[in-house]
Scaffold this motif. Structure first.
Motif, mmCIF file in Angstrom:
data_model
loop_
_atom_site.group_PDB
_atom_site.id
_atom_site.type_symbol
_atom_site.label_atom_id
_atom_site.label_comp_id
_atom_site.label_asym_id
_atom_site.label_seq_id
_atom_site.Cartn_x
_atom_site.Cartn_y
_atom_site.Cartn_z
ATOM 1 N N ASP A 147 0.609 -1.361 0.060
ATOM 2 C CA ASP A 147 -0.064 0.080 0.036
ATOM 3 C C ASP A 147 0.857 0.953 -0.042
ATOM 4 N N TRP A 148 1.432 1.517 -1.248
ATOM 5 C CA TRP A 148 2.482 2.513 -1.084
ATOM 6 C C TRP A 148 2.060 4.107 -0.893
ATOM 7 N N LEU A 149 0.843 4.170 -1.693
ATOM 8 C CA LEU A 149 0.137 5.450 -1.379
ATOM 9 C C LEU A 149 -0.281 5.704 -0.213
ATOM 10 N N GLY A 150 -0.966 4.481 0.503
ATOM 11 C CA GLY A 150 -1.621 4.806 1.688
ATOM 12 C C GLY A 150 -0.500 4.844 2.801
ATOM 13 N N THR A 151 0.365 4.307 2.898
ATOM 14 C CA THR A 151 1.456 4.636 3.783
ATOM 15 C C THR A 151 2.422 5.763 3.566
ATOM 16 N N HIS A 152 2.496 6.116 2.267
ATOM 17 C CA HIS A 152 2.946 7.557 1.972
ATOM 18 C C HIS A 152 2.165 8.581 2.663
ATOM 19 N N ARG A 153 0.628 8.433 2.724
ATOM 20 C CA ARG A 153 -0.332 9.525 3.169
ATOM 21 C C ARG A 153 0.062 9.653 4.938
ATOM 22 N N ALA A 154 0.011 8.263 5.500
ATOM 23 C CA ALA A 154 0.205 8.361 6.776
ATOM 24 C C ALA A 154 1.605 8.882 7.266
ATOM 25 N N ASN A 155 2.579 8.639 6.634
ATOM 26 C CA ASN A 155 3.947 8.917 7.054
ATOM 27 C C ASN A 155 4.523 10.357 6.531
ATOM 28 N N LEU A 156 4.209 10.718 5.473
ATOM 29 C CA LEU A 156 4.775 12.106 5.019
ATOM 30 C C LEU A 156 3.619 13.270 5.055
ATOM 31 N N THR A 157 2.396 12.597 4.471
ATOM 32 C CA THR A 157 1.471 13.780 4.485
ATOM 33 C C THR A 157 0.967 14.050 5.981
ATOM 34 N N GLY A 158 0.942 12.767 6.966
ATOM 35 C CA GLY A 158 0.703 13.191 8.059
ATOM 36 C C GLY A 158 1.540 14.092 8.790
ATOM 37 N N THR A 159 2.823 13.767 8.475
ATOM 38 C CA THR A 159 3.841 14.967 9.117
ATOM 39 C C THR A 159 3.816 16.216 8.625
ATOM 40 N N ILE A 160 3.409 16.543 7.293
ATOM 41 C CA ILE A 160 3.107 17.824 6.927
ATOM 42 C C ILE A 160 1.851 18.414 7.555
ATOM 43 N N ALA A 161 0.606 17.637 7.836
ATOM 44 C CA ALA A 161 -0.346 18.103 8.583
ATOM 45 C C ALA A 161 -0.051 18.544 10.062
ATOM 46 N N VAL A 162 0.891 17.865 10.758
ATOM 47 C CA VAL A 162 1.466 18.238 11.965
ATOM 48 C C VAL A 162 2.075 19.388 11.809
ATOM 49 N N LEU A 163 3.139 19.687 11.054
ATOM 50 C CA LEU A 163 3.880 20.863 10.782
ATOM 51 C C LEU A 163 2.876 22.136 10.677
ATOM 52 N N ASP A 164 2.020 21.848 9.659
ATOM 53 C CA ASP A 164 1.053 23.118 9.374
ATOM 54 C C ASP A 164 0.325 23.294 10.481
ATOM 55 N N ALA A 165 -0.332 22.447 11.347
ATOM 56 C CA ALA A 165 -0.952 22.935 12.413
ATOM 57 C C ALA A 165 -0.216 23.374 13.552
ATOM 58 N N ALA A 166 1.160 23.122 13.380
ATOM 59 C CA ALA A 166 2.089 23.917 14.548
ATOM 60 C C ALA A 166 2.258 25.208 14.217
ATOM 61 N N ARG A 167 2.117 25.786 13.108
ATOM 62 C CA ARG A 167 2.385 27.142 12.658
ATOM 63 C C ARG A 167 1.726 28.041 13.596
ATOM 64 N N ALA A 168 0.356 27.970 13.836
ATOM 65 C CA ALA A 168 -0.318 29.026 14.399
ATOM 66 C C ALA A 168 0.098 29.428 15.744
#
Length: 321
Positions: free
Chosen positions: A84-105
């Motif tokens: 599940d290349w795309l699914g794991t990519h979403r959890a591992n990298l997109t998830g990290t970007i979501a965390v960093l984006d939320a930390a901005r405020a």
């Protein structure tokens, strides 16, 4: 009392981190989809937000009011990355970007889990942080991507981060029944029950095994070391152990002789992985404290107690009135 967000807080490493935060008097909020973590590992009294770390709205909500974020949520299975290349990519990298984006405020500092998988096969050992990055799996590639986005987070958005490249982490609560478990939990489980263990190839492949307590110490110390320069450190011992030696050490901890069966070597398996802990020693002022023998005895003892989760262990420590 400070409030901290732990993504993946119901997992193996995350549950140990949550317990350490609570022990020093901090409050904990956990974000976990429970796909590999267990509700049995939820810290008693912690707030649980069950959901996807790549859900940007949920992560923004989870980040509200926290003093810092420890980002551990990931799909660590190499095989899952193949299937599940795309699914794991979403959890591992997109998830990290979501965390960093939320930390901005709130300019929330983020300490996140990277991995020795970013190095791939190396010919110069021990592996220092500036070694070439040659990931051989989707997981390793995503973790390297996380590090690159942490650089962007600092340079563009002013977010302080620290990445920790975990080597082979082991300890209690690493479920031997899970396909994501490491070799130690699987060997301990089988040898404790008097069953044979399978060694792929000649067993001469070596790994740097680091106890979860030392990983937690690095995570806690890492929050103060986080900066917009986005430093990344190895979390390792600098000591190599072969798979064969490991099997015999675990058998000794179980009071048994090792029954070892050999199977063909696995294609693409890294032969030697040994980290250089100098960077963490300098920046975090940390030395590994739990040796392999002590750590193995802890895992064997945890298995003998019936594999209790964090909640059960906490309940067992409560005084009887």
């Amino acid at each position: 009392m400070a409030l901290y967000l732990v993504t993946g807080g119901c997992g193996f490493i995350g549950s140990h981190l949550c317990a350490a935060l609570a022990a020093r008097g901090d409050a904990v909020r956990v974000l976990d989809d429970l796909s590999t973590g267990s509700r049995d590992n939820l810290l008693p009294g912690a707030e649980l937000l069950q959901g996807d770390v790549a859900d940007a709205a949920l992560v923004r909500s989870a980040m509200q009011g926290v003093a810092g974020c420890f980002h551990l949520a990931a799909v660590a299975s190499v095989e899952r990355g193949v299937q599940d290349w795309l699914g794991t990519h979403r959890a591992n990298l997109t998830g990290t970007i979501a965390v960093l984006d939320a930390a901005r405020a709130g300019r929330v500092p983020v300490v996140y889990a990277s991995s020795a998988a970013v190095y791939g096969e190396q010919h110069i050992l021990p592996i220092a942080e500036d070694a070439p990055k040659r990931p051989l799996s989707a997981y390793g590639a995503d973790k390297l991507g996380c590090e690159q986005h942490a650089l962007v987070a600092g340079h563009v958005h002013g977010i302080a981060t620290l990445g920790l490249r975990f080597f082979n982490v082991f300890g209690p609560r690493q479920d031997p029944r899970s396909p994501y478990s490491g070799v130690i939990s699987i060997f301990c489980d089988r040898l404790a029950r008097g069953e044979p263990v399978t060694v792929f190839g000649d067993g001469g492949q070596t790994r740097d095994f680091v106890h979860v307590a030392d990983v937690v110490a690095a995570l806690l110390a890492g929050l103060d070391a986080a900066s917009t320069a986005a430093p990344v450190l190895n979390v390792c011992t600098g000591r190599a152990t072969s798979v064969l030696d490991l099997a015999h050490a675990i058998a000794a901890a179980c009071g048994r002789q090792a029954d070892i069966r050999h199977a063909p070597a696995r294609a693409g398996e890294i032969r030697h992985s040994l980290g250089d802990p100098t960077g963490a020693r300098a920046l975090l002022d940390l030395e590994p404290k739990v040796g392999l023998r002590q750590g193995l005895e802890e895992v064997v003892g945890w298995l003998a107690r019936g594999r209790p989760g964090l909640a059960a262990e906490a309940a067992a420590r409560e005084p009887v009135t």
